[in-house]
Design an enzyme around this catalytic site. Structure first.
Site: not given
Lengths: 129, 183
Positions: B33-35
């Site tokens: 999610d990052h990223y």
């Protein structure tokens, strides 16, 4: 014994680092809470840095007395009593009480904590050591 | 599962310095999610890992009798992103110990390259705070063992750990004779 200017310079550096403020903001008259936006945990940080910068030991409550406001003998209806004011004088001989003693309301108490007050405190500690 | 953001202590000099490592892996979900498309280790979690390293270092100075919390990060700089496959080495040194807390300086490095520099202020929670224990002693002990802390400490007796109030009860519950009975 460092000069007053040398003490001020070191105090200024300590406050710049602890509070993330600019050099020009740290004037002798600046109040820690009102002008430099210090919060409670910052006082611990400031004490760390002063102890290190000047190689002194600052006992808890000596520079920033923390139990005056809660004492019902010292504060009544949001104002310092004569006894309370006397306590402030004794506990904080390094603070400039002239203005404060004219109107010793609790809300004005924080204004005593200025850059100049810290410098005077450090001077008295160094003179006594 | 505990919120643990270091993998292992690799050096522990009581009252002076602690070093811990953190391996970064694509198996860690948060990287995705990052990223998306550019997975890298969040600096906030690097900060957390450093805070944990320093927290144990500071806590040990009172045999973990005081409740240590991260109170403030006066200074922090990050110099490069960290990607999967890299190992972070966190080094924390005590700058000052006081009755109210401690100040530490810390670095994060990847292969000897400086990745981050920080100052941290820890405070001890006073008695007025509601929860008397941040951890159950046996959980905390297990946590320290998993992190290899005991492999880095040469002599527990010398450190006064035998007098640590939590240690005995924790040992009785979970580690006596190498058996783990903790529920």
């Amino acid at each position: 014994m460092p000069t007053k200017e040398e003490i001020f310079e070191k105090v200024r550096t300590a406050l710049e680092d602890a509070l993330g403020v600019d050099e020009e903001d740290v004037t002798p008259e600046a109040s820690l809470i009102g002008d430099l936006e210090a919060e409670s945990i910052d006082f611990l940080d400031i004490i760390f840095r002063l102890e290190k910068a000047f190689d002194i030991k600052i006992p808890r409550g000596e520079l920033f007395p923390d139990n005056l406001l809660n004492d019902p003998n010292y504060v009544v209806d949001g104002k310092f009593t004569d006894e309370g004011l006397q306590q402030v004088r004794e506990r904080m001989p390094f603070a400039d009480l002239e203005e404060f003693s004219k109107n010793p309301e609790v809300q004005n108490f924080a204004n005593l904590f200025t850059v100049q007050m810290i410098c005077r405190y450090v001077e008295s500690k160094l003179a006594a050591s | 599962m505990r919120w643990i953001w270091i993998d292992k202590f690799i050096e522990f000099q009581p009252g002076v310095r602690a070093k811990a490592i953190k391996n970064v892996s694509l198996a860690e979900e948060h990287l995705h999610d990052h990223y998306p498309g550019y997975p890298n280790m969040p600096n906030s979690l690097i900060t957390e890992g450093i805070a944990q390293t320093g927290g144990v270092l500071v806590g040990e100075t009172t045999q973990f009798t005081k409740r240590v919390v991260l109170a403030k990060i006066p200074k922090v700089s990050f110099y490069r992103p960290v990607v999967a496959g890299e190992t972070l080495t966190y080094t924390v040194e005590i700058e000052m110990l006081m009755d109210e807390g401690a100040m530490v300086s810390a670095t994060s490095q990847v292969d000897g390259e400086l990745q981050a520099e920080l100052e941290m202020v820890y405070a001890y929670l006073g008695d007025e705070h509601v929860n008397p224990n941040l951890f159950q002693p046996q959980d905390f002990l297990l946590h320290l063992r998993q992190l290899g802390l005991f492999d880095r400490l040469p002599n527990l007796e010398e450190l006064g750990w035998n007098d640590w109030p939590g240690l005995q009860s924790a040992e009785e519950v979970s580690w006596k004779n190498g058996k783990h009975h903790a529920s």
